[in-house]
Design an enzyme around this catalytic site. Sequence first.
Site, PDB file in Angstrom:
ATOM      1  N   ASP A  93       0.857  -1.183   0.000  1.00  0.00           N
ATOM      2  CA  ASP A  93       0.000   0.000   0.000  1.00  0.00           C
ATOM      3  C   ASP A  93       0.895   1.236   0.000  1.00  0.00           C
ATOM      4  OD1 ASP A  93      -2.078   1.738   0.124  1.00  0.00           O
ATOM      5  OD2 ASP A  93      -2.849   1.073   2.049  1.00  0.00           O
ATOM      6  N   ALA A  94       1.119   1.771  -1.189  1.00  0.00           N
ATOM      7  CA  ALA A  94       2.019   2.911  -1.348  1.00  0.00           C
ATOM      8  C   ALA A  94       1.336   4.123  -1.959  1.00  0.00           C
ATOM      9  CB  ALA A  94       3.218   2.517  -2.212  1.00  0.00           C
ATOM     10  N   LYS A  95       0.240   3.898  -2.677  1.00  0.00           N
ATOM     11  CA  LYS A  95      -0.547   4.969  -3.314  1.00  0.00           C
ATOM     12  C   LYS A  95       0.337   5.904  -4.136  1.00  0.00           C
ATOM     13  CE  LYS A  95      -4.136   4.886   0.257  1.00  0.00           C
ATOM     14  NZ  LYS A  95      -3.488   3.877   1.157  1.00  0.00           N
ATOM     15  N   ARG A  96       1.235   5.311  -4.915  1.00  0.00           N
ATOM     16  CA  ARG A  96       2.166   6.098  -5.718  1.00  0.00           C
ATOM     17  C   ARG A  96       1.437   6.795  -6.865  1.00  0.00           C
ATOM     18  NH1 ARG A  96       5.927   6.435  -1.943  1.00  0.00           N
ATOM     19  NH2 ARG A  96       7.413   4.688  -1.845  1.00  0.00           N
ATOM     20  N   THR A 120      -0.625  -0.314  -4.683  1.00  0.00           N
ATOM     21  CA  THR A 120      -1.688   0.672  -4.881  1.00  0.00           C
ATOM     22  C   THR A 120      -1.113   1.917  -5.537  1.00  0.00           C
ATOM     23  OG1 THR A 120      -1.384   1.568  -2.645  1.00  0.00           O
ATOM     24  CG2 THR A 120      -3.047  -0.153  -2.922  1.00  0.00           C
TER      25      THR A 120
END
Length: 270
Positions: A93-96, A120
């Site tokens: 879960d990094a939401k890059r 993510t």
Amino acid sequence: MSFIATLERAWQRTQSLLCVGLDPEPSRFPSHLAGRADAIFTFCREIVDATAPYASAFKPQIAYFAAHRAEEQLEALIAHIHARHPGLPVVLDAKRGDIGSTAEQYAREAFERYRADAVTVNPYLGFDSIEPYLAYRDKGVIVLCRTSNQGGSDLQFLDIGGRPLYQHVAALAAEQWNTSGQLGLVVGATFPKEIHAVRQLVGTMPLLIPGIGAQGGDIEATVNAGRTANGTGMMINSSRAILYARSGEDFALAAADAARATRDAINDHR
């Protein structure tokens, strides 16, 4: 094996849709781990080993590791999951969200350094910010769509050609962006009507659904809104309610109990 094939096998083998979120906060660890250089790894390893029988995926949140300079412990943790619990996918879960060569480096970080099965990403910069991840043909790319926070409505409900932006993102992901066949979407459990709307748009595409447990999302409404015809299609994430079920030395046993209860509650409505 591809991410989605691995996930589908995990759903069937474990009879679970539970994704255990790994958000380690050392201030909440049991006292016997205080001061240990490997406290984050040790805490998460114990959680993973205790909850693996009840989970179909794990989701470490990179910020909780990076904030404590524990990136190497994150690498070791994901390696441990692959070695001890093969077949349970790891979603980083990094939401890059970036473009060009920077996005290529983020993809390399997720898939080569950390060896995650999926990551993510934020779609706000458009398809060329997602495309570098798709070069890893067997890896999952989980696109933010309708997030679980209230402030998500500031943008995600903007009208785009007669439908809200989050539905536009869902349609793009399902119809144009999914060149690898490994895309999924993030849709929060706090908005079951939106989960249902997304499911209608994307067919059997997997949904990562945060927001049950500490955030108050309703399990029954979530499952009814997001399940596919065969009763799967979702990674329903719980983090704090499992990680911090108890604060003593028996924290892992309590986490296992919480994970089992959550899995069973989800299955009651499948």
